[in-house]
Scaffold this motif. Structure first.
Motif, PDB file in Angstrom:
ATOM      1  N   TYR A   1     -12.148   4.920  -1.087  1.00 17.63           N
ATOM      2  CA  TYR A   1     -12.089   5.448   0.283  1.00 17.63           C
ATOM      3  C   TYR A   1     -10.790   5.038   0.966  1.00 17.63           C
ATOM      4  O   TYR A   1     -10.202   5.798   1.725  1.00 17.63           O
ATOM      5  CB  TYR A   1     -13.304   4.950   1.065  1.00 17.63           C
ATOM      6  CG  TYR A   1     -13.396   5.520   2.463  1.00 17.63           C
ATOM      7  CD1 TYR A   1     -13.704   6.866   2.667  1.00 17.63           C
ATOM      8  CD2 TYR A   1     -13.170   4.717   3.575  1.00 17.63           C
ATOM      9  CE1 TYR A   1     -13.785   7.396   3.932  1.00 17.63           C
ATOM     10  CE2 TYR A   1     -13.251   5.235   4.851  1.00 17.63           C
ATOM     11  CZ  TYR A   1     -13.554   6.578   5.029  1.00 17.63           C
ATOM     12  OH  TYR A   1     -13.628   7.091   6.293  1.00 17.63           O
ATOM     13  N   THR A   2     -10.353   3.821   0.699  1.00 21.01           N
ATOM     14  CA  THR A   2      -9.020   3.353   1.076  1.00 21.01           C
ATOM     15  C   THR A   2      -8.407   2.719  -0.173  1.00 21.01           C
ATOM     16  O   THR A   2      -9.116   2.167  -1.007  1.00 21.01           O
ATOM     17  CB  THR A   2      -9.065   2.318   2.219  1.00 21.01           C
ATOM     18  OG1 THR A   2      -9.886   1.218   1.837  1.00 21.01           O
ATOM     19  CG2 THR A   2      -9.613   2.942   3.502  1.00 21.01           C
ATOM     20  N   THR A   3      -7.097   2.791  -0.291  1.00 16.63           N
ATOM     21  CA  THR A   3      -6.448   2.389  -1.540  1.00 16.63           C
ATOM     22  C   THR A   3      -6.340   0.884  -1.720  1.00 16.63           C
ATOM     23  O   THR A   3      -6.122   0.410  -2.842  1.00 16.63           O
ATOM     24  CB  THR A   3      -5.035   2.986  -1.630  1.00 16.63           C
ATOM     25  OG1 THR A   3      -4.267   2.557  -0.502  1.00 16.63           O
ATOM     26  CG2 THR A   3      -5.089   4.501  -1.653  1.00 16.63           C
ATOM     27  N   ASP A   4      -6.524   0.112  -0.647  1.00 13.66           N
ATOM     28  CA  ASP A   4      -6.236  -1.319  -0.701  1.00 13.66           C
ATOM     29  C   ASP A   4      -6.978  -2.070  -1.800  1.00 13.66           C
ATOM     30  O   ASP A   4      -6.397  -2.930  -2.472  1.00 13.66           O
ATOM     31  CB  ASP A   4      -6.512  -1.976   0.657  1.00 13.66           C
ATOM     32  CG  ASP A   4      -7.849  -1.570   1.261  1.00 13.66           C
ATOM     33  OD1 ASP A   4      -8.668  -0.947   0.555  1.00 13.66           O
ATOM     34  OD2 ASP A   4      -8.081  -1.878   2.451  1.00 13.66           O
TER      35      ASP A   4
ATOM     36  N   ASN B   1     -16.530   1.437  -0.865  1.00 17.41           N
ATOM     37  CA  ASN B   1     -16.664   2.368   0.257  1.00 17.41           C
ATOM     38  C   ASN B   1     -17.736   1.825   1.196  1.00 17.41           C
ATOM     39  O   ASN B   1     -18.930   2.061   1.022  1.00 17.41           O
ATOM     40  CB  ASN B   1     -17.032   3.769  -0.237  1.00 17.41           C
ATOM     41  CG  ASN B   1     -16.936   4.802   0.886  1.00 17.41           C
ATOM     42  OD1 ASN B   1     -17.098   4.480   2.058  1.00 17.41           O
ATOM     43  ND2 ASN B   1     -16.677   6.045   0.513  1.00 17.41           N
TER      44      ASN B   1
ATOM     45  N   ILE C   1       0.806  -1.223   0.000  1.00 22.25           N
ATOM     46  CA  ILE C   1       0.000   0.000   0.000  1.00 22.25           C
ATOM     47  C   ILE C   1       0.841   1.276   0.000  1.00 22.25           C
ATOM     48  O   ILE C   1       0.305   2.365  -0.219  1.00 22.25           O
ATOM     49  CB  ILE C   1      -0.983   0.023   1.185  1.00 22.25           C
ATOM     50  CG1 ILE C   1      -0.227  -0.150   2.510  1.00 22.25           C
ATOM     51  CG2 ILE C   1      -2.042  -1.057   1.029  1.00 22.25           C
ATOM     52  CD1 ILE C   1      -1.106   0.020   3.726  1.00 22.25           C
TER      53      ILE C   1
END
Length: 257
Positions: free
Chosen positions: A217-220, A168, A135
């Protein structure tokens, strides 16, 4: 030297872990895709649910199933999926990547991997090698990593990246089952156009899209797509499982073959 047929590259939108046991269009799509593909020599899986600083590869001789999800029906935890590993091949990949990757056998096969594979390769007879999602890598480096992995794809190793283009969980709406919010559809369409056209610059500019922070919302879950794009560069692209769920999840998947 044994010769292998070139393997495909896939990005699979895995969505809810229930895709492993619950009938849905997405699950049917995974089953159908698995039937269309020739069994590869092995499968190298990058899962959004193995997030690390730096790149990690599992080289152990087993693939223990990890139930890294909570509050689901017992039937999901009772799923058994234990494909063989290929330590020798994992070590070759590790050496090819030089000092970029490290051995990490502390993880196993998380639900980003087994929920997809139990549908696509239900016999669990194809060796699987787990690779983490680094990440801390910028998008361009994720694409470059994919290009470095093409050597093994050309030697019969399928690269399967598991995540979601739109993911998200803070904005999911259960009343929107099977549907996507307008912003989710718009971002997914932007990404789809970039991937299908092989437009690397447009894909790298996804962070400038007005809906990026909602969709990613999160890069994962988004980062594995970059590596699949790099590994599949120059190949025809097929879009499959192009659907949405609960407003803020995209199941859109890609086959580079």
């Amino acid at each position: 030297m044994e010769k292998y047929k070139k393997a495909p590259v896939l990005f699979v939108g895995h969505g809810s872990p229930m895709v492993a046991i619950e009938d849905s269009p997405a699950r049917a799509g995974m089953w159908n895709m698995g039937k269309r593909l020739d069994p590869p020599r092995a499968i190298l899986v990058m899962s959004a649910h193995w997030m690390t600083e730096g790149l990690k590869i599992r080289t152990a001789a087993d693939n223990p199933k990890i139930d890294d999800m909570y509050g689901f029906p017992m039937a999901l935890y009772e799923v058994r999926y234990n494909p063989p590993a290929d330590p020798a091949l994992a070590e070759k990949i590790l050496r090819h990547l030089g000092g970029e990757a490290e051995v990490d056998n502390s993880w196993g096969m998380d639900h980003g991997a087994w929920t997809v594979l139990c549908n696509m390769f239900p016999e669990a007879d194809v060796p699987v090698i787990m690779m983490s999602t680094p990440i801390n890598y910028p998008p361009a480096k994720m694409i470059s990593l994919g290009r470095r992995l093409r050597k093994f794809v050309d030697q019969g190793v399928m690269f399967l990246a598991s995540g979601n283009v739109v993911h998200n969980l803070n904005l999911v709406k259960r009343r929107m089952a099977g549907k996507g919010e307008d912003w989710a559809v718009e971002f997914d369409t932007y990404v789809k156009n970039a991937v299908v056209k092989g437009d690397e610059a447009k894909l790298l500019a996804a962070s400038d899209h007005p809906d990026f922070l909602k969709a990613v919302y999160t890069t994962d879950h988004f980062w594995p797509l970059y590596t699949a794009f790099g590994a599949g560069t120059g190949r025809p692209v097929k879009v499959w499982n192009h659907s949405f769920d609960m407003g803020a999840l995209s199941m859109t998947s890609y086959l580079f073959k």
